[in-house]
Motif scaffolding. Structure first.
Motif, PDB file in Angstrom:
ATOM      1  N   LYS A   1       0.811  -1.223   0.000  1.00  0.00           N
ATOM      2  CA  LYS A   1       0.000   0.000   0.000  1.00  0.00           C
ATOM      3  C   LYS A   1       0.845   1.273   0.000  1.00  0.00           C
ATOM      4  O   LYS A   1       0.435   2.280  -0.543  1.00  0.00           O
ATOM      5  CB  LYS A   1      -0.921   0.014   1.232  1.00  0.00           C
ATOM      6  CG  LYS A   1      -1.829  -1.197   1.340  1.00  0.00           C
ATOM      7  CD  LYS A   1      -2.760  -1.322   0.140  1.00  0.00           C
ATOM      8  CE  LYS A   1      -3.702  -2.509   0.316  1.00  0.00           C
ATOM      9  NZ  LYS A   1      -4.534  -2.723  -0.896  1.00  0.00           N
ATOM     10  N   HIS A   2       2.011   1.242   0.647  1.00  0.00           N
ATOM     11  CA  HIS A   2       2.886   2.410   0.700  1.00  0.00           C
ATOM     12  C   HIS A   2       4.332   1.945   0.651  1.00  0.00           C
ATOM     13  O   HIS A   2       4.782   1.196   1.525  1.00  0.00           O
ATOM     14  CB  HIS A   2       2.638   3.223   1.975  1.00  0.00           C
ATOM     15  CG  HIS A   2       3.412   4.508   2.006  1.00  0.00           C
ATOM     16  ND1 HIS A   2       3.474   5.326   3.115  1.00  0.00           N
ATOM     17  CD2 HIS A   2       4.189   5.122   1.057  1.00  0.00           C
ATOM     18  CE1 HIS A   2       4.224   6.378   2.859  1.00  0.00           C
ATOM     19  NE2 HIS A   2       4.671   6.275   1.612  1.00  0.00           N
ATOM     20  N   ILE A   3       5.055   2.393  -0.373  1.00  0.00           N
ATOM     21  CA  ILE A   3       6.429   1.950  -0.613  1.00  0.00           C
ATOM     22  C   ILE A   3       7.375   3.138  -0.509  1.00  0.00           C
ATOM     23  O   ILE A   3       7.104   4.218  -1.047  1.00  0.00           O
ATOM     24  CB  ILE A   3       6.555   1.319  -2.009  1.00  0.00           C
ATOM     25  CG1 ILE A   3       5.635   0.098  -2.128  1.00  0.00           C
ATOM     26  CG2 ILE A   3       8.005   0.938  -2.307  1.00  0.00           C
ATOM     27  CD1 ILE A   3       5.442  -0.363  -3.559  1.00  0.00           C
TER      28      ILE A   3
ATOM     29  N   ALA B   1       7.524   0.776  -9.605  1.00  0.00           N
ATOM     30  CA  ALA B   1       6.583   0.356  -8.563  1.00  0.00           C
ATOM     31  C   ALA B   1       5.176   0.828  -8.888  1.00  0.00           C
ATOM     32  O   ALA B   1       4.194   0.090  -8.707  1.00  0.00           O
ATOM     33  CB  ALA B   1       7.028   0.905  -7.208  1.00  0.00           C
ATOM     34  N   ALA B   2       5.055   2.057  -9.389  1.00  0.00           N
ATOM     35  CA  ALA B   2       3.739   2.580  -9.745  1.00  0.00           C
ATOM     36  C   ALA B   2       3.118   1.782 -10.887  1.00  0.00           C
ATOM     37  O   ALA B   2       1.909   1.508 -10.893  1.00  0.00           O
ATOM     38  CB  ALA B   2       3.849   4.055 -10.127  1.00  0.00           C
ATOM     39  N   ALA B   3       3.951   1.388 -11.858  1.00  0.00           N
ATOM     40  CA  ALA B   3       3.440   0.655 -13.016  1.00  0.00           C
ATOM     41  C   ALA B   3       3.006  -0.758 -12.659  1.00  0.00           C
ATOM     42  O   ALA B   3       2.074  -1.306 -13.267  1.00  0.00           O
ATOM     43  CB  ALA B   3       4.508   0.606 -14.107  1.00  0.00           C
TER      44      ALA B   3
ATOM     45  N   GLN C   1      -4.126   2.159  -5.744  1.00  0.00           N
ATOM     46  CA  GLN C   1      -4.178   2.485  -4.323  1.00  0.00           C
ATOM     47  C   GLN C   1      -2.793   2.583  -3.689  1.00  0.00           C
ATOM     48  O   GLN C   1      -2.647   3.086  -2.573  1.00  0.00           O
ATOM     49  CB  GLN C   1      -4.998   1.434  -3.559  1.00  0.00           C
ATOM     50  CG  GLN C   1      -4.280   0.117  -3.287  1.00  0.00           C
ATOM     51  CD  GLN C   1      -4.092  -0.768  -4.520  1.00  0.00           C
ATOM     52  OE1 GLN C   1      -4.699  -0.518  -5.563  1.00  0.00           O
ATOM     53  NE2 GLN C   1      -3.283  -1.805  -4.393  1.00  0.00           N
ATOM     54  N   THR C   2      -1.770   2.130  -4.387  1.00  0.00           N
ATOM     55  CA  THR C   2      -0.418   2.102  -3.825  1.00  0.00           C
ATOM     56  C   THR C   2       0.251   3.473  -3.936  1.00  0.00           C
ATOM     57  O   THR C   2       0.289   4.076  -5.008  1.00  0.00           O
ATOM     58  CB  THR C   2       0.446   1.057  -4.546  1.00  0.00           C
ATOM     59  OG1 THR C   2      -0.178  -0.224  -4.450  1.00  0.00           O
ATOM     60  CG2 THR C   2       1.831   0.982  -3.919  1.00  0.00           C
ATOM     61  N   LYS C   3       0.782   3.958  -2.824  1.00  0.00           N
ATOM     62  CA  LYS C   3       1.517   5.221  -2.782  1.00  0.00           C
ATOM     63  C   LYS C   3       3.019   4.922  -2.726  1.00  0.00           C
ATOM     64  O   LYS C   3       3.441   3.969  -2.057  1.00  0.00           O
ATOM     65  CB  LYS C   3       1.123   6.043  -1.555  1.00  0.00           C
ATOM     66  CG  LYS C   3      -0.377   6.292  -1.412  1.00  0.00           C
ATOM     67  CD  LYS C   3      -0.909   7.186  -2.516  1.00  0.00           C
ATOM     68  CE  LYS C   3      -2.389   7.502  -2.275  1.00  0.00           C
ATOM     69  NZ  LYS C   3      -2.968   8.315  -3.374  1.00  0.00           N
ATOM     70  N   ILE C   4       3.803   5.744  -3.398  1.00  0.00           N
ATOM     71  CA  ILE C   4       5.255   5.581  -3.405  1.00  0.00           C
ATOM     72  C   ILE C   4       5.903   6.904  -3.001  1.00  0.00           C
ATOM     73  O   ILE C   4       5.561   7.959  -3.547  1.00  0.00           O
ATOM     74  CB  ILE C   4       5.787   5.152  -4.786  1.00  0.00           C
ATOM     75  CG1 ILE C   4       5.164   3.811  -5.216  1.00  0.00           C
ATOM     76  CG2 ILE C   4       7.304   5.021  -4.757  1.00  0.00           C
ATOM     77  CD1 ILE C   4       4.086   3.924  -6.238  1.00  0.00           C
ATOM     78  N   THR C   5       6.815   6.830  -2.035  1.00  0.00           N
ATOM     79  CA  THR C   5       7.573   8.000  -1.607  1.00  0.00           C
ATOM     80  C   THR C   5       9.041   7.796  -1.944  1.00  0.00           C
ATOM     81  O   THR C   5       9.685   6.880  -1.427  1.00  0.00           O
ATOM     82  CB  THR C   5       7.433   8.241  -0.090  1.00  0.00           C
ATOM     83  OG1 THR C   5       6.054   8.432   0.235  1.00  0.00           O
ATOM     84  CG2 THR C   5       8.226   9.473   0.339  1.00  0.00           C
TER      85      THR C   5
ATOM     86  N   GLY D   1       1.254  12.460 -14.841  1.00  0.00           N
ATOM     87  CA  GLY D   1      -0.015  12.480 -14.127  1.00  0.00           C
ATOM     88  C   GLY D   1      -0.036  11.565 -12.926  1.00  0.00           C
ATOM     89  O   GLY D   1      -1.089  11.040 -12.548  1.00  0.00           O
ATOM     90  N   LEU D   2       1.119  11.399 -12.276  1.00  0.00           N
ATOM     91  CA  LEU D   2       1.227  10.465 -11.152  1.00  0.00           C
ATOM     92  C   LEU D   2       1.477  11.167  -9.816  1.00  0.00           C
ATOM     93  O   LEU D   2       1.786  10.498  -8.819  1.00  0.00           O
ATOM     94  CB  LEU D   2       2.360   9.464 -11.408  1.00  0.00           C
ATOM     95  CG  LEU D   2       2.111   8.426 -12.502  1.00  0.00           C
ATOM     96  CD1 LEU D   2       3.397   7.652 -12.799  1.00  0.00           C
ATOM     97  CD2 LEU D   2       1.003   7.463 -12.093  1.00  0.00           C
ATOM     98  N   SER D   3       1.358  12.480  -9.783  1.00  0.00           N
ATOM     99  CA  SER D   3       1.689  13.219  -8.564  1.00  0.00           C
ATOM    100  C   SER D   3       0.832  12.817  -7.372  1.00  0.00           C
ATOM    101  O   SER D   3       1.242  12.989  -6.215  1.00  0.00           O
ATOM    102  CB  SER D   3       1.547  14.727  -8.803  1.00  0.00           C
ATOM    103  OG  SER D   3       2.466  15.153  -9.780  1.00  0.00           O
ATOM    104  N   ASP D   4      -0.366  12.270  -7.627  1.00  0.00           N
ATOM    105  CA  ASP D   4      -1.223  11.853  -6.520  1.00  0.00           C
ATOM    106  C   ASP D   4      -0.758  10.551  -5.886  1.00  0.00           C
ATOM    107  O   ASP D   4      -1.109  10.253  -4.742  1.00  0.00           O
ATOM    108  CB  ASP D   4      -2.667  11.696  -6.994  1.00  0.00           C
ATOM    109  CG  ASP D   4      -2.803  10.660  -8.112  1.00  0.00           C
ATOM    110  OD1 ASP D   4      -1.838  10.513  -8.901  1.00  0.00           O
ATOM    111  OD2 ASP D   4      -3.856  10.003  -8.198  1.00  0.00           O
TER     112      ASP D   4
END
Length: 307
Positions: A47-49, A63-65, A70-74, A94-97
């Protein structure tokens, strides 16, 4: 400022001016280890990486691809130039969210305990002066049951199929080098820098990783000492041929931290001498119908924080 802090600051700054070139080279030569890294944290269930030492975001975007919406990446890095490049790419895609980048120190993360359920790091641990602190911080910010995957540049284990193949490649490459038929990145530029530029005290990696024969074993031990269990290893490697001398120059002077730091500290005349020597060597090899090569190899170690 401590020697450790100074090293980290200088190391990060050395990437600022090459962020655009680095981004292009990462896509060409590091996508395979980045993808394997992400796969080894069981990406579909995360869920959060956290992407530690994210650079221009190659792993974060992989990771996003490979994950759901629902998965967030920092992504976290100390190089402002790299972070600016990564942030711009996230906005353009368009992936800033979902994908966010911020400044941070792997050895002292400004994040709460149990903050994420996935942690990845591609090639960054060898740049941390205190990798034990980075491993401990990764353990702290992961939730129980969270997974970590860390990749570090290396060859494969010797007594494996990949290891035996690499031995054959190394012997052939040595023969070609002696005959003036092959040059390899980044060995060539590091050798020429030593010959033509004044030495500066700082190395290309942190002291713990410099000149070690089994960096992967040390890294595995650090993860174990931090508390991680269920540790697994994989190796990813590919050989690339480069046909253009200017591309070979950009590749080596961008990827080699040793060369990058020395070139930044040298005069224009000294760097001109270095580039002339580089070009002369490469041209001679190509005239002899030899090749310019770049070998990519990474061991990926994954592990789990106990529940």
């Amino acid at each position: 400022m401590s020697a450790s802090t100074n090293f980290k600051s200088n190391d990060a700054a050395s990437y600022d001016e090459v962020a655009d070139d680095f981004n292009g080279l990462a896509h060409l030569y590091a996508t395979a280890p980045a993808r394997r890294l992400v796969q080894m944290i069981d990406i579909s269930s995360r869920k959060h990486i956290i992407d530690m030492g994210c650079g221009t975001g190659l792993v974060a975007f992989e990771a996003a691809a490979l994950s759901g919406p629902q998965t967030k990446i920092t992504g976290i890095d100390l190089s402002r130039g790299m972070l600016a490049e990564a942030t711009g790419r996230a906005e353009n895609a368009g992936l800033s969210d979902r994908v966010h980048f911020q400044t941070g120190d792997a050895e002292a993360l400004d994040l709460p305990d149990n903050h994420a359920d996935g942690f990845v790091s591609l090639y960054a641990f060898s740049h941390f002066p205190s990798p034990d602190k980075a491993a401990t911080e990764a353990f702290r910010v992961l939730v129980p049951g969270g997974r970590i995957a860390v990749a570090i540049g290396s060859g494969p284990r010797l007594l494996t199929r990949d290891g035996m193949m690499r031995v054959g490649v190394a012997l052939r490459r040595k023969r070609n080098l002696m005959r003036g038929r092959e040059l390899t990145a980044c060995d060539q530029i590091d050798r020429l820098v030593r010959q033509h530029l004044p030495a500066i005290p700082e190395g290309k990696v942190a002291d713990w990783a410099a000149g070690r024969r089994d960096v992967t074993g040390l890294l595995d031990g650090l993860l174990k000492a931090a508390g991680f269990e269920d540790r697994r290893r994989d190796w990813v490697g590919t050989d690339y041929s480069v046909t253009d001398i200017n591309e070979f120059w950009t590749l080596q002077t961008t990827i080699s931290t040793f060369a990058r730091k020395h070139i930044a500290a040298a005069s224009a005349a000294q760097n001109a001498t270095l580039k002339e020597a580089f070009w002369t060597e490469c041209a001679a090899v190509l005239r002899a119908r030899g090749k310019l090569t770049y070998s990519v190899g990474a061991t990926v170690i994954s592990a789990r924080k106990p529940e």
